[in-house]
Design a protein around this motif. Structure first.
Motif, short mmCIF file in Angstrom:
data_model
loop_
_atom_site.label_atom_id
_atom_site.label_comp_id
_atom_site.label_asym_id
_atom_site.label_seq_id
_atom_site.Cartn_x
_atom_site.Cartn_y
_atom_site.Cartn_z
N HIS A 173 -3.32 14.10 33.98
CA HIS A 173 -4.72 13.97 34.38
C HIS A 173 -4.90 12.64 35.10
N CYS A 174 -6.10 12.40 35.60
CA CYS A 174 -6.39 11.16 36.30
C CYS A 174 -7.76 10.65 35.88
N HIS A 175 -7.89 9.35 35.70
CA HIS A 175 -9.18 8.75 35.35
C HIS A 175 -9.98 8.37 36.60
N GLY A 176 -9.41 8.58 37.76
CA GLY A 176 -10.10 8.28 39.00
C GLY A 176 -11.10 9.37 39.36
N THR A 177 -11.81 9.15 40.45
CA THR A 177 -12.80 10.12 40.93
C THR A 177 -12.30 10.76 42.21
N LEU A 178 -12.39 12.07 42.28
CA LEU A 178 -11.98 12.80 43.47
C LEU A 178 -13.14 12.80 44.46
N THR A 231 -9.91 7.96 43.99
CA THR A 231 -10.18 6.52 43.96
C THR A 231 -9.04 5.74 43.32
N ASP A 232 -8.17 6.42 42.60
CA ASP A 232 -7.00 5.77 41.99
C ASP A 232 -5.74 5.97 42.81
N ASP A 233 -5.85 6.59 43.98
CA ASP A 233 -4.70 6.83 44.86
C ASP A 233 -3.54 7.47 44.10
N CYS A 234 -3.84 8.56 43.40
CA CYS A 234 -2.84 9.23 42.57
C CYS A 234 -2.29 10.48 43.25
N THR A 287 -2.04 13.29 41.30
CA THR A 287 -2.46 14.32 40.36
C THR A 287 -3.16 15.45 41.11
N PRO A 288 -2.87 16.71 40.79
CA PRO A 288 -3.54 17.84 41.46
C PRO A 288 -5.07 17.74 41.33
N ASP A 289 -5.76 18.23 42.35
CA ASP A 289 -7.22 18.12 42.43
C ASP A 289 -7.93 18.62 41.17
N GLY A 290 -7.51 19.72 40.62
CA GLY A 290 -8.18 20.32 39.47
C GLY A 290 -8.04 19.54 38.18
N LEU A 291 -7.23 18.49 38.16
CA LEU A 291 -7.01 17.73 36.94
C LEU A 291 -7.77 16.41 36.92
N HIS A 292 -8.77 16.30 37.78
CA HIS A 292 -9.64 15.12 37.80
C HIS A 292 -10.93 15.47 37.05
N ALA A 293 -11.35 14.60 36.17
CA ALA A 293 -12.57 14.86 35.40
C ALA A 293 -13.82 14.64 36.24
N PHE A 294 -13.73 13.79 37.25
CA PHE A 294 -14.89 13.44 38.05
C PHE A 294 -14.65 13.74 39.52
N SER A 295 -15.67 14.23 40.20
CA SER A 295 -15.58 14.44 41.64
C SER A 295 -16.96 14.23 42.25
N ILE A 296 -16.98 13.70 43.47
CA ILE A 296 -18.23 13.43 44.16
C ILE A 296 -18.09 13.79 45.63
N ASP A 297 -19.23 13.95 46.29
CA ASP A 297 -19.27 14.15 47.73
C ASP A 297 -19.10 12.78 48.38
#
Length: 83
Positions: free
Chosen positions: A34-39, A50-53, A55-65
């Motif tokens: 998972h990732c603690h960053g924001t997609l 935001t964490d330059d990871c 990790t696949p897109d679906g494994l991010h807890a946060f996402s924004i436009d």
């Protein structure tokens, strides 16, 4: 207090405190990818973390436009479509 395997100094090792909430996220505690960053989603359908990871897109807890962080790509795409 000892550091947890994920480096969170505020939580006890293993993230368990007599059944109470801790500062260790469930995914870290269970060693899940998972990732603690924001997609950030761009108008071009591109995404960036935001964490330059990696990790696949679906494994991010946060996402924004992207507009939420001041990106103008959505405006550029809209103007191009009108022209």
């Amino acid at each position: 207090m000892a550091k947890t395997p994920r480096g969170n100094r505020d939580s006890p090792v293993g993230g368990v405190t007599n059944g109470l909430m801790t500062g260790v996220c469930r995914e870290c505690r269970e060693d899940l990818e998972h990732c603690h960053g924001t997609l950030v989603h761009h108008a071009s359908s591109a995404v960036e973390c935001t964490d330059d990871c990696a990790t696949p897109d679906g494994l991010h807890a946060f996402s924004i436009d992207c507009k939420a962080v001041g990106c103008v790509c959505a405006v550029t795409v809209a103007v191009s479509a009108v022209s």
